[in-house]
Design an enzyme around this catalytic site. Sequence first.
Site, PDB file in Angstrom:
ATOM      1  N   GLY A 217     -14.515  12.236   5.334  1.00  0.00           N
ATOM      2  CA  GLY A 217     -13.641  12.151   6.280  1.00  0.00           C
ATOM      3  C   GLY A 217     -12.361  13.008   6.400  1.00  0.00           C
TER       4      GLY A 217
ATOM      5  N   ALA B  55      -1.387 -15.887  -1.443  1.00  0.00           N
ATOM      6  CA  ALA B  55      -1.314 -16.922  -0.347  1.00  0.00           C
ATOM      7  C   ALA B  55      -2.745 -17.226   0.292  1.00  0.00           C
TER       8      ALA B  55
ATOM      9  N   TYR C 209      -6.364  11.746   8.113  1.00  0.00           N
ATOM     10  CA  TYR C 209      -4.883  11.940   7.321  1.00  0.00           C
ATOM     11  C   TYR C 209      -5.376  11.854   5.601  1.00  0.00           C
ATOM     12  N   ILE C 210      -5.839  10.947   5.324  1.00  0.00           N
ATOM     13  CA  ILE C 210      -6.025  10.846   3.710  1.00  0.00           C
ATOM     14  C   ILE C 210      -6.698  11.977   3.212  1.00  0.00           C
TER      15      ILE C 210
ATOM     16  N   VAL D  74     -12.449   7.255   5.222  1.00  0.00           N
ATOM     17  CA  VAL D  74     -12.852   7.272   6.682  1.00  0.00           C
ATOM     18  C   VAL D  74     -12.170   6.292   7.358  1.00  0.00           C
TER      19      VAL D  74
ATOM     20  N   ASP E  63      -0.117  -3.074   9.371  1.00  0.00           N
ATOM     21  CA  ASP E  63      -1.430  -2.397   9.601  1.00  0.00           C
ATOM     22  C   ASP E  63      -2.392  -3.559   9.891  1.00  0.00           C
TER      23      ASP E  63
ATOM     24  N   THR F 192       0.765  -1.095   0.073  1.00  0.00           N
ATOM     25  CA  THR F 192      -0.028   0.078   0.009  1.00  0.00           C
ATOM     26  C   THR F 192       1.055   1.259  -0.054  1.00  0.00           C
TER      27      THR F 192
ATOM     28  N   ALA G 175       3.822   3.183   8.024  1.00  0.00           N
ATOM     29  CA  ALA G 175       4.602   2.482   7.180  1.00  0.00           C
ATOM     30  C   ALA G 175       5.874   2.427   8.315  1.00  0.00           C
TER      31      ALA G 175
ATOM     32  N   HIS H  20      22.645  27.082  12.209  1.00  0.00           N
ATOM     33  CA  HIS H  20      22.217  28.547  11.823  1.00  0.00           C
ATOM     34  C   HIS H  20      22.348  28.923  10.324  1.00  0.00           C
TER      35      HIS H  20
HETATM   36  P1  FAD Z   1       0.449  -3.042   3.188  1.00  0.00           P
HETATM   37  O1  FAD Z   1       1.542  -1.951   2.841  1.00  0.00           O
HETATM   38  O2  FAD Z   1      -0.847  -2.794   3.233  1.00  0.00           O
HETATM   39  O3  FAD Z   1       1.259  -4.259   2.347  1.00  0.00           O
HETATM   40  C1  FAD Z   1       0.383  -5.431   2.495  1.00  0.00           C
HETATM   41  C2  FAD Z   1       0.581  -6.201   1.275  1.00  0.00           C
HETATM   42  O4  FAD Z   1       0.118  -7.497   1.530  1.00  0.00           O
HETATM   43  C3  FAD Z   1       0.168  -5.681  -0.063  1.00  0.00           C
HETATM   44  O5  FAD Z   1       0.950  -5.458  -1.046  1.00  0.00           O
HETATM   45  C4  FAD Z   1      -0.867  -6.949  -0.458  1.00  0.00           C
HETATM   46  O6  FAD Z   1      -0.927  -7.098  -1.812  1.00  0.00           O
HETATM   47  C5  FAD Z   1      -0.201  -8.197   0.367  1.00  0.00           C
HETATM   48  N1  FAD Z   1      -0.862  -9.364   0.755  1.00  0.00           N
HETATM   49  C6  FAD Z   1      -2.204  -9.227   1.403  1.00  0.00           C
HETATM   50  N2  FAD Z   1      -2.863 -10.460   1.538  1.00  0.00           N
HETATM   51  C7  FAD Z   1      -1.909 -11.228   0.782  1.00  0.00           C
HETATM   52  C8  FAD Z   1      -1.965 -12.499   0.536  1.00  0.00           C
HETATM   53  N3  FAD Z   1      -2.890 -13.382   1.049  1.00  0.00           N
HETATM   54  N4  FAD Z   1      -1.045 -13.103  -0.460  1.00  0.00           N
HETATM   55  C9  FAD Z   1      -0.189 -12.398  -1.044  1.00  0.00           C
HETATM   56  N5  FAD Z   1       0.228 -11.118  -0.690  1.00  0.00           N
HETATM   57  C10 FAD Z   1      -0.797 -10.468  -0.020  1.00  0.00           C
HETATM   58  N6  FAD Z   1       1.875   5.758   6.161  1.00  0.00           N
HETATM   59  C11 FAD Z   1       2.954   6.700   6.680  1.00  0.00           C
HETATM   60  O7  FAD Z   1       3.617   6.106   7.411  1.00  0.00           O
HETATM   61  N7  FAD Z   1       3.153   7.653   5.936  1.00  0.00           N
HETATM   62  C12 FAD Z   1       2.604   8.112   4.960  1.00  0.00           C
HETATM   63  O8  FAD Z   1       2.662   9.166   4.659  1.00  0.00           O
HETATM   64  C13 FAD Z   1       1.142   7.437   4.712  1.00  0.00           C
HETATM   65  N8  FAD Z   1       0.597   7.761   3.511  1.00  0.00           N
HETATM   66  C14 FAD Z   1      -0.609   7.102   3.099  1.00  0.00           C
HETATM   67  C15 FAD Z   1      -1.235   7.527   2.220  1.00  0.00           C
HETATM   68  C16 FAD Z   1      -2.231   6.698   1.962  1.00  0.00           C
HETATM   69  C17 FAD Z   1      -3.120   7.085   0.567  1.00  0.00           C
HETATM   70  C18 FAD Z   1      -2.547   5.423   2.297  1.00  0.00           C
HETATM   71  C19 FAD Z   1      -3.617   4.500   1.789  1.00  0.00           C
HETATM   72  C20 FAD Z   1      -1.593   4.972   3.275  1.00  0.00           C
HETATM   73  C21 FAD Z   1      -0.759   5.741   3.723  1.00  0.00           C
HETATM   74  N9  FAD Z   1       0.116   5.449   4.877  1.00  0.00           N
HETATM   75  C22 FAD Z   1       1.151   6.056   5.092  1.00  0.00           C
HETATM   76  C23 FAD Z   1      -0.246   4.015   5.514  1.00  0.00           C
HETATM   77  C24 FAD Z   1       0.895   3.013   5.092  1.00  0.00           C
HETATM   78  O9  FAD Z   1       0.695   2.665   3.657  1.00  0.00           O
HETATM   79  C25 FAD Z   1       0.599   1.724   5.822  1.00  0.00           C
HETATM   80  O10 FAD Z   1       0.631   1.867   7.203  1.00  0.00           O
HETATM   81  C26 FAD Z   1       1.590   0.695   5.386  1.00  0.00           C
HETATM   82  O11 FAD Z   1       1.667   0.424   3.793  1.00  0.00           O
HETATM   83  C27 FAD Z   1       1.192  -0.625   5.953  1.00  0.00           C
HETATM   84  O12 FAD Z   1       2.420  -1.631   5.757  1.00  0.00           O
HETATM   85  P2  FAD Z   1       2.080  -2.969   5.839  1.00  0.00           P
HETATM   86  O13 FAD Z   1       3.116  -3.899   5.375  1.00  0.00           O
HETATM   87  O14 FAD Z   1       1.711  -3.592   7.222  1.00  0.00           O
HETATM   88  O15 FAD Z   1       0.983  -3.325   4.687  1.00  0.00           O
HETATM   89  P1  NAD Z   2      -8.146   8.638   9.698  1.00  0.00           P
HETATM   90  O1  NAD Z   2      -8.695   7.525  10.753  1.00  0.00           O
HETATM   91  O2  NAD Z   2      -6.827   9.411   9.668  1.00  0.00           O
HETATM   92  O3  NAD Z   2      -9.167   9.551   9.287  1.00  0.00           O
HETATM   93  C1  NAD Z   2     -10.526   9.208   9.116  1.00  0.00           C
HETATM   94  C2  NAD Z   2     -11.656  10.361   9.402  1.00  0.00           C
HETATM   95  O4  NAD Z   2     -12.912  10.178   8.787  1.00  0.00           O
HETATM   96  C3  NAD Z   2     -11.716  10.853  10.927  1.00  0.00           C
HETATM   97  O5  NAD Z   2     -11.525  11.790  10.882  1.00  0.00           O
HETATM   98  C4  NAD Z   2     -13.190  10.220  11.234  1.00  0.00           C
HETATM   99  O6  NAD Z   2     -13.697  10.819  12.349  1.00  0.00           O
HETATM  100  C5  NAD Z   2     -13.799  10.433   9.773  1.00  0.00           C
HETATM  101  N1  NAD Z   2     -14.773   9.468   9.706  1.00  0.00           N
HETATM  102  C6  NAD Z   2     -15.043   8.218   9.960  1.00  0.00           C
HETATM  103  N2  NAD Z   2     -16.451   7.631   9.392  1.00  0.00           N
HETATM  104  C7  NAD Z   2     -17.110   8.785   9.019  1.00  0.00           C
HETATM  105  C8  NAD Z   2     -18.131   9.171   8.416  1.00  0.00           C
HETATM  106  N3  NAD Z   2     -19.055   8.189   8.405  1.00  0.00           N
HETATM  107  N4  NAD Z   2     -18.590  10.210   7.626  1.00  0.00           N
HETATM  108  C9  NAD Z   2     -17.622  11.363   7.826  1.00  0.00           C
HETATM  109  N5  NAD Z   2     -16.563  11.215   8.506  1.00  0.00           N
HETATM  110  C10 NAD Z   2     -16.226  10.043   9.109  1.00  0.00           C
HETATM  111  O7  NAD Z   2      -8.197   7.547   8.102  1.00  0.00           O
HETATM  112  P2  NAD Z   2      -7.534   7.950   6.820  1.00  0.00           P
HETATM  113  O8  NAD Z   2      -7.432   9.215   6.559  1.00  0.00           O
HETATM  114  O9  NAD Z   2      -8.739   6.981   5.995  1.00  0.00           O
HETATM  115  O10 NAD Z   2      -6.257   6.917   6.737  1.00  0.00           O
HETATM  116  C11 NAD Z   2      -6.262   5.591   7.112  1.00  0.00           C
HETATM  117  C12 NAD Z   2      -4.890   5.440   7.983  1.00  0.00           C
HETATM  118  O11 NAD Z   2      -3.883   5.495   6.744  1.00  0.00           O
HETATM  119  C13 NAD Z   2      -4.429   6.555   8.861  1.00  0.00           C
HETATM  120  O12 NAD Z   2      -5.196   6.115  10.171  1.00  0.00           O
HETATM  121  C14 NAD Z   2      -3.221   6.547   8.925  1.00  0.00           C
HETATM  122  O13 NAD Z   2      -2.742   5.516   9.806  1.00  0.00           O
HETATM  123  C15 NAD Z   2      -2.569   6.120   7.503  1.00  0.00           C
HETATM  124  N6  NAD Z   2      -2.234   7.078   6.650  1.00  0.00           N
HETATM  125  C16 NAD Z   2      -0.943   7.915   7.272  1.00  0.00           C
HETATM  126  C17 NAD Z   2      -0.715   8.954   6.614  1.00  0.00           C
HETATM  127  C18 NAD Z   2       0.668   9.680   7.115  1.00  0.00           C
HETATM  128  O14 NAD Z   2       1.469   9.004   8.082  1.00  0.00           O
HETATM  129  N7  NAD Z   2       0.864  10.926   6.757  1.00  0.00           N
HETATM  130  C19 NAD Z   2      -1.362   9.417   5.440  1.00  0.00           C
HETATM  131  C20 NAD Z   2      -2.403   8.889   4.977  1.00  0.00           C
HETATM  132  C21 NAD Z   2      -2.759   7.601   5.639  1.00  0.00           C
END
Ligand code: FAD
Ligand code: NAD
Length: 468
Positions: free
Chosen positions: A182, A119, A185-186, A272, A313, A42, A321, A447
Amino acid sequence: MEKVNTKVLVVGGGPGGYVCAIRAGQLGLDTTLVESGRLGGTCLIRGCIPSKAMIHAASKFDDLRHHVGAGHLGIALDAAPRLDLAATVRWKDGIVDRLSSGIAGLLKKARVRVIQGHASFSDAKTCTVAGDTPVEIHAEHVVLANGSVAAALPSLPFGDGVISSTEALALSELPKRLVVVGAGYIGLELGIAFAKLGVAVTFVEALDRILPIYDSALVRPVEQWLRKRGSAVHLNTRALGVARRADGLHLSVQTGDAAPATLVCDQVLVAVGRRPNTRGWGLENMAVDMNGPFVKIDAQCRTSMRNVWAIGDLVGEPMLAHKASAQGERVAEIIAGKRRAFDPVAIAAVCFTEPEIVAAGLTPEQAKAQGIDIVTGQFPFAANGRALTMEAGSDGGFVRVTARADNHLVLGIHAVGAHASELSGEFAHALEMGAVLEDLAHTIHVHPTISETLPEAALGALGHAIHV
Ligand code: FAD
Ligand code: NAD
């Protein structure tokens, strides 16, 4: 069917899984990684990296717009910048491709066997990966790093203009009007980026403020930015449903107990939260205990099943991450026989909004709630020379340090302001090393840099800041 026996099987090639596999390989463990999508998960493919690329491009575009006409900083542009969204998305994809191939190279170097496919577990140590040649894998240790997926709202199913962050990062055309459901973060990171690209963005948030996980002082500058840019924010508001009409999508929303209202838009981004990916791969056959929707682990990332580990996650908040990677590294080392635990003092977090927010450790309220007597110090970006030279001094930014009153142990460091994200490493380092206020105050910072705000905030907590 091909059969593979391996010492360590890692499921998922995201920042949790691939880091775990590389470290296990480095430690000489026979390691197999299974990934059904692309290496990077992700975070790399549809999260952290693509979103930060789009945020950067949007900020650049927005900056250029300020130079049109009369100009800004003595630099004037005769014509408004034009956006070629397809080219921006291609540039972003190029970064993702390069990093994903980099991970493949690193796994190869660490002698990790990579199997492409989904898997499916029949018991805790056995899975099959379907494909042209199906593979049955039997492992001594299994590391679950299956990640998370975007949560959907029953009233707003994805499709027909209702999108998740994945689609929002790969649009071929910008919507004119976007509603973001929502404001976490996102929603805020992407919503602000779209606003900078000229989209009319409206936020709908269920709670009484945006970014509810951060304290209100930190969020205020972001609220101010949204207000200044004319983005409407509907708090205490729920999305009830959506219907397509001739003039666009009609999103029905309800604020508190008021009568439902309609927001008309071209697209709805639902952000959300995310849910752990626990369905569709045989988790139920592995007999591991759950912690609510997450897989339950102990301080060493062990599940309740012997030699089955879980990270990232899949195991709970914070869904970040760097947490996933840190857990992956620890687990590989524990399997290799090292004495390790996942026991950080703090996991710093950054929200890449305008301006950026950094949180590491306890806020003053959290410390007080634990009954700790505290001192705090705060230093504004507006009093920092480097911030002013980088136009980062006028958005309400500051650094705040929270420490114990008795021995000055630093408990938390928070910041909001342009470029603040780059301070997060120093904040985390200070907390992890058990710094006291005097350590921060007396470390000579270069500085002129924005990092000078940290010793100044510490001096403030000690009662003798120099520059305020
Ligand atoms: P994932 O990255 O979700 O990886 C899981 C992998 O497992 C996937 O590639 C999936 O295909 C694979 N998988 C699952 N089940 C199977 C199976 N049965 N067989 C084979 N493969 C499988 N976090 C930050 O710290 N900083 C950020 O700026 C940030 N920005 C984000 C922005 C967005 C838009 C989103 C959606 C998330 C963001 N995050 C950010 C959150 C971050 O992406 C996750 O916390 C992180 O990717 C989690 O890592 P993970 O390895 O646990 O899982
Ligand atoms: P989030 O938990 O950050 O925010 C979700 C928001 O949606 C909250 O403010 C919540 O109150 C609101 N909400 C929930 N249900 C709702 C509803 N029915 N109607 C209106 N508002 C509602 O979740 P996200 O933004 O989807 O991000 C998911 C996760 O991904 C984050 O918790 C974070 O761990 C990770 N992420 C991290 C970063 C970063 O580190 N910069 C960036 C993007 C995502």
